[in-house]
Design an enzyme around this catalytic site. Structure first.
Site, PDB file in Angstrom:
ATOM      1  N   CYS B  89       0.885  -1.391   0.070  1.00 55.20           N
ATOM      2  CA  CYS B  89       0.027  -0.141   0.028  1.00 55.20           C
ATOM      3  C   CYS B  89       0.789   1.457   0.106  1.00 55.20           C
ATOM      4  CB  CYS B  89      -1.025   0.065   1.271  1.00 55.20           C
ATOM      5  SG  CYS B  89      -1.467  -1.637   1.740  1.00 55.20           S
ATOM      6  N   CYS B 212     -13.200   0.214   7.623  1.00 55.19           N
ATOM      7  CA  CYS B 212     -12.380  -0.316   6.762  1.00 55.19           C
ATOM      8  C   CYS B 212     -12.400   0.760   5.205  1.00 55.19           C
ATOM      9  CB  CYS B 212     -12.815  -1.804   6.084  1.00 55.19           C
ATOM     10  SG  CYS B 212     -12.904  -2.795   7.630  1.00 55.19           S
ATOM     11  N   SER B 213     -11.211   0.887   4.876  1.00 57.28           N
ATOM     12  CA  SER B 213     -11.161   1.740   3.589  1.00 57.28           C
ATOM     13  C   SER B 213     -11.757   0.877   2.401  1.00 57.28           C
ATOM     14  CB  SER B 213      -9.886   1.941   3.328  1.00 57.28           C
ATOM     15  OG  SER B 213      -8.756   0.964   3.293  1.00 57.28           O
ATOM     16  N   HIS B 338      -9.216   3.996  -1.493  1.00 58.46           N
ATOM     17  CA  HIS B 338      -8.022   3.359  -1.358  1.00 58.46           C
ATOM     18  C   HIS B 338      -7.478   2.571  -2.523  1.00 58.46           C
ATOM     19  CE1 HIS B 338      -4.261   1.904   0.192  1.00 58.46           C
ATOM     20  NE2 HIS B 338      -4.700   1.088   0.939  1.00 58.46           N
TER      21      HIS B 338
END
Ligand SMILES: [Zn+2]
Lengths: 135, 389
Positions: B89, B212-213, B338
């Site tokens: 990420c 949560c993204s 994201h």
């Protein structure tokens, strides 16, 4: 002495025999779970396999409701970080724990083994799983 | 400026983050790059650009690797220096780091940095497996963990130790959705209530859906150059004056204290020191809130709050865009979205907007110093940049 290679593949081969095994560095005493071929503390390759008691304490945990494709259909289940009595920490499933009320930090657990291969022979990964149950 | 300029960001661009059924990674990158190029007057990539670096975590999604080469091709410079940079990420900010070190070494004058991820063409359980690759596959993922699960391990321990509550996690989501409501490029610009967040279905207890993204398609791009060339391409350059980086143990289970992101602490310390700032000099932060617990742990690691006190900062509302220490004014990963490899570059795009006065309704007034923090995996890599105008 002819030791099996210190690899994750062999770690799971021992799991299929009902053993939770780590590697100990003969030079500095570092215990590695899973094993590694080179000690990350002193860089020695003089290692030995050691069997672990499989007993330990829950350091933290979660209840998985959305698993990866590898475990689709098994949810909900718990995964904890277990501090083994010998010192190292490892993650492990508690398949019988389905809600947070059933487990708490500090609980004592012991290892059990699912010795059956997980998927069709020839596919990778095809490892058996160790898991934990409350003592 | 507090620090010495290491490189200048002369322009930036970004797609809307969200679901782009009719576009792949290549078209998303092209769109972000094109927007960045429009903002850089007098820049001719064929003449002025020496390299292209692109952050992208997964080639599985579209069976397409070798992204450095296609990105250079789509930037109109098929024969140049290029590479895909992967650090889970943190891929996007790592691409920036590679470009920055190339400029600082004197090898390059001007570099295009992209970040991209195309994810929404895959099912949730499939994406969950691919994202899990950022953790320790052999021990963590094989034994039932997921990416949300890894952060849930941190959350359980954190709440147990410090007395934080699930409501404190939810408050982070409420704030970031509020911020996203002012960001036209955000994936989820809807405001949410605390009750909504608290009653959502569990993903990995104690984390629920709004902790949560989301799964996101998107791309961002920046054009960076040697400081002395900046004014050639823009009247409003901003400058990278500090950066810091640290890895950490890959597995969460291997770390001494799962409630503490030591890598983020080291990276931010190094970045602040390089830029000659303290945390109090920072006007806004974009930090890696892949999960709500991560934002709280990052308040602590980055010095915004004391150790064990991150949840108090959100309880007191200190990190809203119009409060004392604005954090994730873009909406963060949580609500802006994201697209994994794009995120680190998108954070710099957001800071660039604020420092150049282009952030619209969510503009942090008079912003002069911004900090980005981008995290790989469950905290096994961290990049922190200080950006000043
Ligand atoms: Zn050793």
């Amino acid at each position: 002495m002819d030791e099996p290679e210190f690899s994750v593949e062999n770690f799971y081969k021992f799991v299929s025999e009902g053993k939770l095994m780590g590697a100990r560095c003969r030079r500095c005493g570092k215990l590695m779970v899973p094993p590694r071929p080179v000690c990350p503390e002193c860089y020695s390759r003089d290692l030995e396999w050691v069997q672990l008691s499989g007993r330990g304490t829950v350091e933290t945990f979660t209840i998985i409701h959305v698993p990866t494709v590898l475990l689709e259909g098994k949810e909900p289940y718990a995964v904890a970080v277990i501090r083994l009595d010998e010192g190292p920490k490892i993650p492990g499933m508690l398949p019988d724990v389905a809600s947070p009320g059933q487990l708490k930090i500090g609980d004592r657990v012991r290892v059990e083994f699912d010795r059956s291969p997980q998927k069709v022979p020839g596919s990778w990964p095809n490892w058996p799983r160790y898991y934990f149950v409350k003592e | 400026m507090h620090g010495k300029p290491l490189a200048a960001i002369v322009s930036a661009g970004s797609t809307k983050y969200g679901k782009h059924d009719d576009k792949g990674a290549k078209e998303l990158f092209a769109e972000a790059f094109s927007e960045a190029l429009e903002g850089a007057k007098n820049l001719d990539p064929k003449r002025d650009v020496n390299a292209v670096f692109i952050g992208q975590m997964g080639s599985e999604y579209e069976y397409q690797a070798h992204s450095g080469s296609w990105a250079a091709d789509y930037a109109g410079i098929p024969r140049t220096h290029a590479a895909r940079v992967e650090s889970a990420c943190a891929s996007g900010s790592t691409a920036v780091r590679v470009a920055l070190t190339g400029i600082m070494s004197g090898l390059y004058d001007t570099v295009i940095v992209g970040g991209v991820e195309k994810m929404r063409n895959r099912g949730t359980n499939e994406v969950t497996l691919y994202l899990g690759e950022a953790g320790d596959f052999h021990m963590e993922i094989w034994n039932g963990l997921t990416f949300p699960g890894l952060f849930a391990l941190m959350a359980t321990a954190y709440m147990n130790r410090y007395g934080a509550r699930e409501e404190d996690l939810a408050r982070v989501a409420v704030k970031n959705h509020k911020h996203a409501s002012m960001n036209p490029k955000a994936q989820y610009p809807q405001e949410i209530t605390l009750e909504q967040a608290m009653s959502a279905r569990p993903v990995a207890w104690p984390l629920k859906l709004y902790d949560c993204s989301p799964i996101t398609d998107g791309a961002s791009a920046i054009i960076i150059t040697k400081p002395e060339l900046a004014k050639k391409y823009t009247d409003t350059p901003v400058y990278i004056t500090g950066f810091g980086h640290s890895t950490d143990y890959l597995g969460v289970y291997e770390r001494d204290d799962v409630t503490w992101l030591e890598g983020a602490k080291r990276a931010s310390d190094a970045a602040y020191r390089a830029a000659n700032i303290t945390v109090g000099d920072v006007d806004l932060f974009e930090v890696h809130d892949c999960f709500t617990i991560a934002e709280l742990l990052l308040y602590e690691a980055l010095g915004i709050a004391g150790r064990g006190e991150g949840y108090r900062a959100i309880r007191e509302g200190l990190t809203y865009y119009d409060s004392k220490i604005p954090v994730n004014v873009s909406g963060g990963l949580k609500a802006k979205g994201h697209p994994v490899g794009a995120t680190g570059v998108g954070q710099m795009y957001e800071i660039w907007l604020h420092l150049t006065g282009r952030a619209g309704k969510r503009q942090v007034k008079g912003a002069e110093v911004g900090v980005t923090h981008n995290m790989g995996g469950s905290g096994a890599s961290h990049n922190v940049f200080v950006i000043e105008r």
